[in-house]
Design a protein around this motif. Structure first.
Motif, PDB file in Angstrom:
ATOM      1  N   TRP A  42      21.025   5.512 -19.870  1.00 54.14           N
ATOM      2  CA  TRP A  42      21.462   6.745 -20.528  1.00 54.14           C
ATOM      3  C   TRP A  42      20.318   7.757 -20.563  1.00 54.14           C
ATOM      4  O   TRP A  42      20.524   8.933 -20.286  1.00 54.14           O
ATOM      5  CB  TRP A  42      21.952   6.433 -21.952  1.00 54.14           C
ATOM      6  N   LEU A  43      19.119   7.288 -20.881  1.00 53.38           N
ATOM      7  CA  LEU A  43      17.966   8.189 -20.923  1.00 53.38           C
ATOM      8  C   LEU A  43      17.709   8.812 -19.553  1.00 53.38           C
ATOM      9  O   LEU A  43      17.397   9.997 -19.453  1.00 53.38           O
ATOM     10  CB  LEU A  43      16.724   7.444 -21.402  1.00 53.38           C
ATOM     11  N   LYS A  44      17.844   8.015 -18.498  1.00 56.47           N
ATOM     12  CA  LYS A  44      17.627   8.540 -17.148  1.00 56.47           C
ATOM     13  C   LYS A  44      18.702   9.540 -16.762  1.00 56.47           C
ATOM     14  O   LYS A  44      18.398  10.612 -16.236  1.00 56.47           O
ATOM     15  CB  LYS A  44      17.594   7.392 -16.138  1.00 56.47           C
ATOM     16  N   ILE A  45      19.952   9.208 -17.042  1.00 56.80           N
ATOM     17  CA  ILE A  45      21.072  10.079 -16.678  1.00 56.80           C
ATOM     18  C   ILE A  45      20.978  11.411 -17.404  1.00 56.80           C
ATOM     19  O   ILE A  45      21.263  12.462 -16.829  1.00 56.80           O
ATOM     20  CB  ILE A  45      22.416   9.386 -16.997  1.00 56.80           C
ATOM     21  N   THR A  46      20.573  11.381 -18.669  1.00 61.10           N
ATOM     22  CA  THR A  46      20.520  12.605 -19.467  1.00 61.10           C
ATOM     23  C   THR A  46      19.174  13.300 -19.385  1.00 61.10           C
ATOM     24  O   THR A  46      18.932  14.274 -20.096  1.00 61.10           O
ATOM     25  CB  THR A  46      20.842  12.312 -20.941  1.00 61.10           C
ATOM     26  N   LYS A  47      18.296  12.798 -18.516  1.00 63.32           N
ATOM     27  CA  LYS A  47      16.977  13.403 -18.291  1.00 63.32           C
ATOM     28  C   LYS A  47      16.071  13.357 -19.516  1.00 63.32           C
ATOM     29  O   LYS A  47      15.192  14.179 -19.685  1.00 63.32           O
ATOM     30  CB  LYS A  47      17.114  14.854 -17.807  1.00 63.32           C
ATOM     31  N   HIS A  48      16.280  12.370 -20.386  1.00 63.91           N
ATOM     32  CA  HIS A  48      15.422  12.185 -21.551  1.00 63.91           C
ATOM     33  C   HIS A  48      14.316  11.153 -21.259  1.00 63.91           C
ATOM     34  O   HIS A  48      13.443  10.960 -22.069  1.00 63.91           O
ATOM     35  CB  HIS A  48      16.220  11.689 -22.756  1.00 63.91           C
ATOM     36  N   PHE A  49      14.394  10.493 -20.121  1.00 67.04           N
ATOM     37  CA  PHE A  49      13.466   9.420 -19.779  1.00 67.04           C
ATOM     38  C   PHE A  49      12.208  10.030 -19.185  1.00 67.04           C
ATOM     39  O   PHE A  49      12.249  10.640 -18.123  1.00 67.04           O
ATOM     40  CB  PHE A  49      14.135   8.483 -18.756  1.00 67.04           C
ATOM     41  N   ASP A  50      11.067   9.887 -19.863  1.00 63.68           N
ATOM     42  CA  ASP A  50       9.846  10.512 -19.365  1.00 63.68           C
ATOM     43  C   ASP A  50       8.693   9.545 -19.208  1.00 63.68           C
ATOM     44  O   ASP A  50       7.552   9.925 -19.217  1.00 63.68           O
ATOM     45  CB  ASP A  50       9.440  11.681 -20.262  1.00 63.68           C
ATOM     46  N   PHE A  51       8.996   8.253 -19.073  1.00 62.82           N
ATOM     47  CA  PHE A  51       7.947   7.277 -18.805  1.00 62.82           C
ATOM     48  C   PHE A  51       8.479   6.242 -17.843  1.00 62.82           C
ATOM     49  O   PHE A  51       9.664   6.074 -17.707  1.00 62.82           O
ATOM     50  CB  PHE A  51       7.431   6.627 -20.097  1.00 62.82           C
TER      51      PHE A  51
END
Length: 52
Positions: A42-51
């Protein structure tokens, strides 16, 4: 709460809730790497993943 805000037509508040959820998920993932695969997706899909 973000999804509820969207249903109510308040996309600005929804984004705030989704950002907060992303922060909580990042903390959980940092504590237990390898868990919460769906949250990581979900973090990757919503572009919230930054690490990595």
């Amino acid at each position: 709460r973000g999804e509820h805000a969207i249903l109510q037509g308040d996309s600005e508040i929804a984004e705030v809730w989704f950002d907060q959820a992303a922060e909580y998920w990042k903390q959980a993932i940092a504590l237990t790497p390898g868990n919460y695969i769906e949250a990581q997706n979900w973090l990757k899909i919503t572009k919230h993943f930054d690490f990595e």
